[in-house]
Structure formats: structure tokens, C-alpha cells
Write a protein that holds these residues in place. Sequence first.
Motif, PDB file in Angstrom:
ATOM      1  N   MET A   1       0.853  -1.177   0.000  1.00 47.71           N
ATOM      2  CA  MET A   1       0.000   0.000   0.000  1.00 47.71           C
ATOM      3  C   MET A   1       0.894   1.234   0.000  1.00 47.71           C
ATOM      4  O   MET A   1       1.827   1.336   0.775  1.00 47.71           O
ATOM      5  CB  MET A   1      -0.885  -0.030   1.244  1.00 47.71           C
ATOM      6  CG  MET A   1      -1.953   1.014   1.258  1.00 47.71           C
ATOM      7  SD  MET A   1      -3.095   0.884   2.653  1.00 47.71           S
ATOM      8  CE  MET A   1      -3.974  -0.608   2.240  1.00 47.71           C
ATOM      9  N   ASP A   2       0.615   2.186  -0.893  1.00 47.28           N
ATOM     10  CA  ASP A   2       1.453   3.375  -0.980  1.00 47.28           C
ATOM     11  C   ASP A   2       0.740   4.602  -0.418  1.00 47.28           C
ATOM     12  O   ASP A   2      -0.394   4.513   0.045  1.00 47.28           O
ATOM     13  CB  ASP A   2       1.909   3.622  -2.421  1.00 47.28           C
ATOM     14  CG  ASP A   2       0.762   3.889  -3.393  1.00 47.28           C
ATOM     15  OD1 ASP A   2      -0.335   4.263  -2.939  1.00 47.28           O
ATOM     16  OD2 ASP A   2       0.960   3.718  -4.603  1.00 47.28           O
ATOM     17  N   SER A   3       1.437   5.730  -0.479  1.00 40.45           N
ATOM     18  CA  SER A   3       0.892   6.941   0.149  1.00 40.45           C
ATOM     19  C   SER A   3      -0.391   7.419  -0.528  1.00 40.45           C
ATOM     20  O   SER A   3      -1.218   8.067   0.116  1.00 40.45           O
ATOM     21  CB  SER A   3       1.940   8.050   0.172  1.00 40.45           C
ATOM     22  OG  SER A   3       2.265   8.470  -1.131  1.00 40.45           O
ATOM     23  N   LEU A   4      -0.598   7.091  -1.822  1.00 45.60           N
ATOM     24  CA  LEU A   4      -1.858   7.464  -2.472  1.00 45.60           C
ATOM     25  C   LEU A   4      -3.025   6.690  -1.870  1.00 45.60           C
ATOM     26  O   LEU A   4      -4.111   7.233  -1.690  1.00 45.60           O
ATOM     27  CB  LEU A   4      -1.781   7.227  -3.978  1.00 45.60           C
ATOM     28  CG  LEU A   4      -0.900   8.183  -4.757  1.00 45.60           C
ATOM     29  CD1 LEU A   4      -0.840   7.783  -6.224  1.00 45.60           C
ATOM     30  CD2 LEU A   4      -1.370   9.616  -4.614  1.00 45.60           C
ATOM     31  N   ASP A   5      -2.804   5.414  -1.540  1.00 42.37           N
ATOM     32  CA  ASP A   5      -3.843   4.641  -0.862  1.00 42.37           C
ATOM     33  C   ASP A   5      -4.098   5.208   0.529  1.00 42.37           C
ATOM     34  O   ASP A   5      -5.241   5.318   0.957  1.00 42.37           O
ATOM     35  CB  ASP A   5      -3.437   3.169  -0.745  1.00 42.37           C
ATOM     36  CG  ASP A   5      -3.380   2.467  -2.091  1.00 42.37           C
ATOM     37  OD1 ASP A   5      -4.235   2.751  -2.951  1.00 42.37           O
ATOM     38  OD2 ASP A   5      -2.478   1.635  -2.276  1.00 42.37           O
ATOM     39  N   ILE A  63       4.439  10.123   6.671  1.00 38.71           N
ATOM     40  CA  ILE A  63       5.885  10.334   6.673  1.00 38.71           C
ATOM     41  C   ILE A  63       6.508   9.029   6.193  1.00 38.71           C
ATOM     42  O   ILE A  63       6.396   7.990   6.861  1.00 38.71           O
ATOM     43  CB  ILE A  63       6.410  10.709   8.069  1.00 38.71           C
ATOM     44  CG1 ILE A  63       5.732  11.985   8.576  1.00 38.71           C
ATOM     45  CG2 ILE A  63       7.929  10.876   8.033  1.00 38.71           C
ATOM     46  CD1 ILE A  63       6.083  12.358  10.008  1.00 38.71           C
ATOM     47  N   GLY A  64       7.162   9.089   5.054  1.00 40.14           N
ATOM     48  CA  GLY A  64       7.723   7.870   4.461  1.00 40.14           C
ATOM     49  C   GLY A  64       6.602   6.910   4.122  1.00 40.14           C
ATOM     50  O   GLY A  64       5.656   7.270   3.423  1.00 40.14           O
ATOM     51  N   ASP A  65       6.677   5.704   4.665  1.00 36.26           N
ATOM     52  CA  ASP A  65       5.644   4.692   4.393  1.00 36.26           C
ATOM     53  C   ASP A  65       4.731   4.466   5.592  1.00 36.26           C
ATOM     54  O   ASP A  65       4.077   3.438   5.685  1.00 36.26           O
ATOM     55  CB  ASP A  65       6.288   3.381   3.952  1.00 36.26           C
ATOM     56  CG  ASP A  65       7.097   2.713   5.057  1.00 36.26           C
ATOM     57  OD1 ASP A  65       7.455   3.401   6.049  1.00 36.26           O
ATOM     58  OD2 ASP A  65       7.377   1.513   4.935  1.00 36.26           O
ATOM     59  N   LYS A  66       4.682   5.457   6.492  1.00 40.59           N
ATOM     60  CA  LYS A  66       3.872   5.305   7.704  1.00 40.59           C
ATOM     61  C   LYS A  66       2.901   6.471   7.883  1.00 40.59           C
ATOM     62  O   LYS A  66       3.144   7.574   7.428  1.00 40.59           O
ATOM     63  CB  LYS A  66       4.772   5.199   8.927  1.00 40.59           C
ATOM     64  CG  LYS A  66       5.616   3.931   8.931  1.00 40.59           C
ATOM     65  CD  LYS A  66       6.387   3.793  10.210  1.00 40.59           C
ATOM     66  CE  LYS A  66       7.085   2.471  10.298  1.00 40.59           C
ATOM     67  NZ  LYS A  66       8.146   2.260   9.331  1.00 40.59           N
ATOM     68  N   LEU A  82      -8.307   3.272  10.914  1.00 46.35           N
ATOM     69  CA  LEU A  82      -7.268   3.106   9.902  1.00 46.35           C
ATOM     70  C   LEU A  82      -6.966   1.630   9.678  1.00 46.35           C
ATOM     71  O   LEU A  82      -6.815   1.179   8.536  1.00 46.35           O
ATOM     72  CB  LEU A  82      -6.003   3.856  10.319  1.00 46.35           C
ATOM     73  CG  LEU A  82      -6.123   5.382  10.441  1.00 46.35           C
ATOM     74  CD1 LEU A  82      -4.845   5.974  11.012  1.00 46.35           C
ATOM     75  CD2 LEU A  82      -6.464   6.013   9.105  1.00 46.35           C
ATOM     76  N   LEU A  83      -6.900   0.870  10.772  1.00 41.75           N
ATOM     77  CA  LEU A  83      -6.685  -0.579  10.661  1.00 41.75           C
ATOM     78  C   LEU A  83      -7.815  -1.250   9.887  1.00 41.75           C
ATOM     79  O   LEU A  83      -7.566  -2.040   8.964  1.00 41.75           O
ATOM     80  CB  LEU A  83      -6.584  -1.212  12.050  1.00 41.75           C
ATOM     81  CG  LEU A  83      -5.337  -0.939  12.868  1.00 41.75           C
ATOM     82  CD1 LEU A  83      -5.513  -1.443  14.286  1.00 41.75           C
ATOM     83  CD2 LEU A  83      -4.124  -1.574  12.212  1.00 41.75           C
ATOM     84  N   ASN A  84      -9.043  -0.936  10.247  1.00 42.02           N
ATOM     85  CA  ASN A  84     -10.205  -1.536   9.584  1.00 42.02           C
ATOM     86  C   ASN A  84     -10.279  -1.171   8.106  1.00 42.02           C
ATOM     87  O   ASN A  84     -10.865  -1.917   7.318  1.00 42.02           O
ATOM     88  CB  ASN A  84     -11.501  -1.138  10.290  1.00 42.02           C
ATOM     89  CG  ASN A  84     -11.604  -1.739  11.671  1.00 42.02           C
ATOM     90  OD1 ASN A  84     -10.999  -2.764  11.971  1.00 42.02           O
ATOM     91  ND2 ASN A  84     -12.359  -1.089  12.545  1.00 42.02           N
ATOM     92  N   ALA A  85      -9.689  -0.044   7.737  1.00 37.71           N
ATOM     93  CA  ALA A  85      -9.694   0.393   6.338  1.00 37.71           C
ATOM     94  C   ALA A  85      -8.548  -0.221   5.538  1.00 37.71           C
ATOM     95  O   ALA A  85      -8.459  -0.009   4.336  1.00 37.71           O
ATOM     96  CB  ALA A  85      -9.627   1.911   6.268  1.00 37.71           C
ATOM     97  N   GLY A  86      -7.667  -0.971   6.221  1.00 37.88           N
ATOM     98  CA  GLY A  86      -6.625  -1.690   5.499  1.00 37.88           C
ATOM     99  C   GLY A  86      -5.202  -1.227   5.716  1.00 37.88           C
ATOM    100  O   GLY A  86      -4.275  -1.804   5.132  1.00 37.88           O
ATOM    101  N   ILE A  87      -4.984  -0.219   6.527  1.00 36.97           N
ATOM    102  CA  ILE A  87      -3.610   0.208   6.803  1.00 36.97           C
ATOM    103  C   ILE A  87      -3.043  -0.713   7.871  1.00 36.97           C
ATOM    104  O   ILE A  87      -3.618  -0.849   8.944  1.00 36.97           O
ATOM    105  CB  ILE A  87      -3.555   1.681   7.243  1.00 36.97           C
ATOM    106  CG1 ILE A  87      -4.083   2.585   6.115  1.00 36.97           C
ATOM    107  CG2 ILE A  87      -2.128   2.077   7.623  1.00 36.97           C
ATOM    108  CD1 ILE A  87      -4.127   4.060   6.452  1.00 36.97           C
ATOM    109  N   PRO A  88      -1.918  -1.382   7.584  1.00 33.30           N
ATOM    110  CA  PRO A  88      -1.349  -2.334   8.550  1.00 33.30           C
ATOM    111  C   PRO A  88      -0.907  -1.664   9.851  1.00 33.30           C
ATOM    112  O   PRO A  88      -0.485  -0.504   9.858  1.00 33.30           O
ATOM    113  CB  PRO A  88      -0.133  -2.912   7.815  1.00 33.30           C
ATOM    114  CG  PRO A  88      -0.325  -2.579   6.379  1.00 33.30           C
ATOM    115  CD  PRO A  88      -1.152  -1.330   6.343  1.00 33.30           C
ATOM    116  N   GLN A  89      -0.997  -2.418  10.932  1.00 36.04           N
ATOM    117  CA  GLN A  89      -0.643  -1.910  12.257  1.00 36.04           C
ATOM    118  C   GLN A  89       0.803  -1.433  12.317  1.00 36.04           C
ATOM    119  O   GLN A  89       1.107  -0.460  12.995  1.00 36.04           O
ATOM    120  CB  GLN A  89      -0.892  -3.000  13.299  1.00 36.04           C
ATOM    121  CG  GLN A  89      -0.859  -2.520  14.718  1.00 36.04           C
ATOM    122  CD  GLN A  89      -1.470  -3.521  15.680  1.00 36.04           C
ATOM    123  OE1 GLN A  89      -2.146  -4.448  15.266  1.00 36.04           O
ATOM    124  NE2 GLN A  89      -1.235  -3.327  16.945  1.00 36.04           N
TER     125      GLN A  89
END
Length: 110
Positions: A1-5, A63-66, A82-89
Motif C-alpha cells: 500500500m502506498d501513500s496514495l492509498d 511520513i515515508g511509508d507510515k 485506519l486498521l479496519n480500512a486496510g492500513i497495517p498496524q
Amino acid sequence: MDSLDYHRIITEILQEYAQIPYAHRSLERRLIIGEDHKSYALFTVGQLNNKQVHGCVLHLEIIGDKVWIHQDGLEDGIADELLNAGIPQDKIVLGFHHPDLRPYTGFAIG
């Protein structure tokens, strides 16, 4: 997942919060998204009891990939959404915690 996601996910979540009306009609939420799509702030603004109200409810930054959560004034917090939307912990930093405490949160340390 990138910053656009990340941008799409964060924007969708914060737009929902920005639409929730306050019981006090003189207050409103303002969503601010940086031109670079890496900075996000949700403010409460208006007048209450003849006093100016201006406060930061949420401040997030990519910031970066976080995704860094610098300020989280939501009742249940934004991290679970954010977790429920797919961003890893391991890509979410609870930046409002001291760096010494972050290893114990289960989220990224920085």
C-alpha cells in the motif's frame, strides 16, 4: 500500500467526521488537507458561550511509508478505523506517545 492509498483512506474517514454536526450549531468542523496530500487536520471552530473556539481534534501525517497520528481527540480514536480500512498496524505510528512508550502499543515505533 502506498501513500496514495493512505491519502484516499484518510481523506474518506476524515470527510465522514467533518460532516457530523455538533449539538451546538455555532460550532463546526473544518478539514484541512495539505497540498502534498500528506498532512491532515480536523479542527473544531466557532463561537460557544460568547467565546471563540478553535481546537485541533485530529492531526495525521504521512511520513515515508507510515501514517503518523500526532493528535487524536476522537472519543474512540482513529487508529482502529485506519486498521479496519486496510492500513497495517506496523505502518501506523501513535506519535502522541513518547518514543519510549511506543514499543508497548502494538503499533509502529517510528
